[in-house]
Design an enzyme around this catalytic site. Structure first.
Site, mmCIF file in Angstrom:
data_model
loop_
_atom_site.group_PDB
_atom_site.id
_atom_site.type_symbol
_atom_site.label_atom_id
_atom_site.label_comp_id
_atom_site.label_asym_id
_atom_site.label_seq_id
_atom_site.Cartn_x
_atom_site.Cartn_y
_atom_site.Cartn_z
ATOM 1 N N CYS A 119 37.271 74.797 14.291
ATOM 2 C CA CYS A 119 38.308 74.887 15.337
ATOM 3 C C CYS A 119 37.726 74.898 16.751
ATOM 4 C CB CYS A 119 39.183 76.119 15.119
ATOM 5 S SG CYS A 119 39.931 76.159 13.495
ATOM 6 N N HIS A 252 42.659 77.446 21.802
ATOM 7 C CA HIS A 252 42.886 77.027 20.415
ATOM 8 C C HIS A 252 44.173 77.687 19.916
ATOM 9 C CE1 HIS A 252 42.556 76.147 16.296
ATOM 10 N NE2 HIS A 252 42.187 77.353 15.922
ATOM 11 N N ASN A 282 48.347 75.607 13.268
ATOM 12 C CA ASN A 282 46.933 75.541 13.643
ATOM 13 C C ASN A 282 46.366 74.198 13.169
ATOM 14 O OD1 ASN A 282 44.157 75.801 13.822
ATOM 15 N ND2 ASN A 282 44.098 77.882 13.013
HETATM 16 O O1 UT7 Z 1 41.638 78.595 13.381
HETATM 17 C C1 UT7 Z 1 40.734 79.647 13.266
HETATM 18 C C2 UT7 Z 1 41.261 80.842 13.846
HETATM 19 N N1 UT7 Z 1 42.212 81.452 12.927
HETATM 20 C C3 UT7 Z 1 42.857 82.497 13.360
HETATM 21 O O2 UT7 Z 1 42.685 82.849 14.502
HETATM 22 C C4 UT7 Z 1 43.724 83.295 12.426
HETATM 23 C C5 UT7 Z 1 43.570 84.754 12.751
HETATM 24 N N2 UT7 Z 1 44.352 85.656 11.934
HETATM 25 C C6 UT7 Z 1 45.696 85.760 12.030
HETATM 26 O O3 UT7 Z 1 46.316 85.023 12.772
HETATM 27 C C7 UT7 Z 1 46.400 86.849 11.252
HETATM 28 O O4 UT7 Z 1 45.441 87.761 10.770
HETATM 29 C C8 UT7 Z 1 47.245 86.297 10.077
HETATM 30 C C9 UT7 Z 1 48.455 85.573 10.625
HETATM 31 C C10 UT7 Z 1 46.434 85.385 9.201
HETATM 32 C C11 UT7 Z 1 47.760 87.467 9.227
HETATM 33 O O5 UT7 Z 1 48.506 88.381 10.030
HETATM 34 P P1 UT7 Z 1 48.247 89.947 9.931
HETATM 35 O O6 UT7 Z 1 49.202 90.595 10.826
HETATM 36 O O7 UT7 Z 1 46.783 90.175 10.160
HETATM 37 O O8 UT7 Z 1 48.662 90.248 8.452
HETATM 38 P P2 UT7 Z 1 47.776 90.866 7.260
HETATM 39 O O9 UT7 Z 1 46.759 89.905 6.792
HETATM 40 O O10 UT7 Z 1 47.335 92.239 7.659
HETATM 41 O O11 UT7 Z 1 48.872 91.016 6.155
HETATM 42 C C12 UT7 Z 1 49.960 91.935 6.279
HETATM 43 C C13 UT7 Z 1 50.836 91.816 5.047
HETATM 44 C C14 UT7 Z 1 50.052 91.907 3.759
HETATM 45 O O12 UT7 Z 1 50.855 92.590 2.808
HETATM 46 P P3 UT7 Z 1 50.572 94.148 2.497
HETATM 47 O O13 UT7 Z 1 49.183 94.196 1.999
HETATM 48 O O14 UT7 Z 1 50.747 94.849 3.809
HETATM 49 O O15 UT7 Z 1 51.618 94.461 1.494
HETATM 50 C C15 UT7 Z 1 49.937 90.461 3.316
HETATM 51 O O16 UT7 Z 1 49.785 90.330 1.923
HETATM 52 O O17 UT7 Z 1 51.479 90.532 5.045
HETATM 53 C C16 UT7 Z 1 51.264 89.904 3.787
HETATM 54 N N3 UT7 Z 1 51.252 88.450 3.959
HETATM 55 C C17 UT7 Z 1 52.362 87.702 3.900
HETATM 56 N N4 UT7 Z 1 53.643 88.018 3.682
HETATM 57 C C18 UT7 Z 1 54.548 87.030 3.683
HETATM 58 C C19 UT7 Z 1 50.201 87.634 4.216
HETATM 59 N N5 UT7 Z 1 50.622 86.353 4.307
HETATM 60 C C20 UT7 Z 1 51.956 86.374 4.118
HETATM 61 C C21 UT7 Z 1 52.944 85.364 4.107
HETATM 62 N N6 UT7 Z 1 54.217 85.740 3.897
HETATM 63 N N7 UT7 Z 1 52.659 84.062 4.318
#
Ligand code: UT7
Length: 325
Positions: A119, A252, A282
């Site tokens: 990226c 990005h 993305n």
């Molecule tokens: O291109 C390279 C750069 N990439 C990035 O910059 C991405 C950086 N990361 C992010 O943008 C975020 O960390 C994400 C969008 C990937 C995830 O968001 P988050 O607020 O960090 O969520 P999380 O991973 O802490 O997950 C929270 C909850 C989890 O459930 P529990 O464990 O709290 O029950 C996940 O399992 O959300 C759940 N979850 C989803 N729920 C519904 C994860 N993906 C999904 C989904 N739909 N698609």
């Protein structure tokens, strides 16, 4: 006389098929993967993305974006001396996507190669092209970011498959007596390769290892906010300007919350931050040139504006290019 490089034209190309969060969630439901349009939008800002069809290859999207950049610069393919494509989703292992673009455009006088910095690829490619132009070796360069990241998705991994989209963006850069590119700043930390990777490979005709994109979202999120903030301050200092002289931030496009955090650190208002992640998702190396072209065509970014381009992603890699349009 000191030689600089400057951007003379921009272009972009998105696949025809638009997939809304609702449509993607329905598709995932059928596979037994639970998600919701509300979760995707509230956690990332993404509302839709474009997915490439079978004929919309990485090279095809790249060539379309490049054609538009040449058109806006008023240049014909024969005049191009260098083509650099940033991509992690090349259509073939080799030759490079840049060589395919050279052939599609019939840019017969151009050298061509790819850059792989995930990226951050586009800011890496622009930095390389700027150096090659400033050295006097090349008169101009087509710099392209093009990706079909939908090929790398594991549709059973809801933590990644809702985040990415396909597309391409391009700039045409040329030697000039005035900058242009004011300063560049690139960094990498290979020790953090495990937080975002696609570790598989082809060996003796078979896939060895995991061929899907894997990400520790929270680790990437924290790292992205930290390094984009520090990289911005470094490149601004290198150019000898101050943050309040930046007219637009084109970061990005991974997550709207990351963009907002970086803009806040730089004390840049919302109007100064270009956001396209809501429409494109993305698109990895394509996201920065796609967002730049979008803002140029909307007449928001204009000639004379000082623009901060920023990439961050797998490697771990990150970097910034400060440019006067
Ligand atoms: O291109 C390279 C750069 N990439 C990035 O910059 C991405 C950086 N990361 C992010 O943008 C975020 O960390 C994400 C969008 C990937 C995830 O968001 P988050 O607020 O960090 O969520 P999380 O991973 O802490 O997950 C929270 C909850 C989890 O459930 P529990 O464990 O709290 O029950 C996940 O399992 O959300 C759940 N979850 C989803 N729920 C519904 C994860 N993906 C999904 C989904 N739909 N698609």
């Amino acid at each position: 006389m000191t030689q600089y490089s400057s951007i003379l034209g921009t272009g972009s190309c998105l696949p025809e098929r638009v997939v809304s969060n609702d449509e993607l969630v329905k598709f995932l439901e059928k596979r037994g993967v639970e998600s919701s349009a509300e979760w995707i939008e509230s956690r990332t800002g993404i509302q839709q993305r474009h997915f490439a069809g079978p004929l919309e290859s990485t090279a095809f999207l790249a060539a379309q974006a490049a054609s538009k950049a040449l058109e806006s610069a008023g240049v014909i393919p024969n005049e191009v001396t260098l083509i650099v494509v940033a991509t992690s989703t090349s259509d073939q292992i080799f030759p490079s996507t840049a060589c395919a673009v050279q052939s599609i455009l019939q840019a017969k006088n151009a050298a061509a190669f790819d850059v792989q910095a995930v990226c951050s690829g586009f800011v890496y490619a622009m930095t390389i092209a700027d150096s090659m132009i400033r050295s006097g070796q090349f008169k101009n360069a087509l710099v392209i970011g093009s990706e079909v990241f939908s090929r790398l998705m594991d549709w059973d991994d809801r933590g990644t498959c809702v985040l990415f989209g396909d597309g391409a963006g391009a700039v045409f850069m040329s030697a000039s007596s005035e900058p242009g590119v004011l300063a560049c700043e690139l960094q990498a930390d290979g020790d953090q390769s495990c937080i975002l990777n696609t570790p598989g490979r082809i060996e003796n005709g078979a896939i060895v290892g995991d061929p899907f994109l894997r990400m520790d979202g929270q680790a990437v999120f924290k790292q992205a906010v930290a390094v984009l903030g520090s990289s911005a301050l470094q490149v601004i200092q290198k150019a000898g300007i101050t943050a309040d002289q930046v007219d637009f931030l084109v970061p990005h496009q991974a997550n709207v919350r990351i963009l907002q955090a970086v803009a806040k650190r730089l004390k840049l208002s919302e109007e100064k931050t270009i956001v396209t992640v809501n429409q494109h998702g993305n698109t990895s190396a394509a996201s920065v040139p796609l967002a730049l072209d979008y803002a140029v065509r909307q007449n928001r970014i204009k000639k004379g504006h000082t623009v901060l381009l920023q990439g961050v992603g797998g490697g771990f890699t990150w970097g910034s290019v400060l440019v006067r349009m």
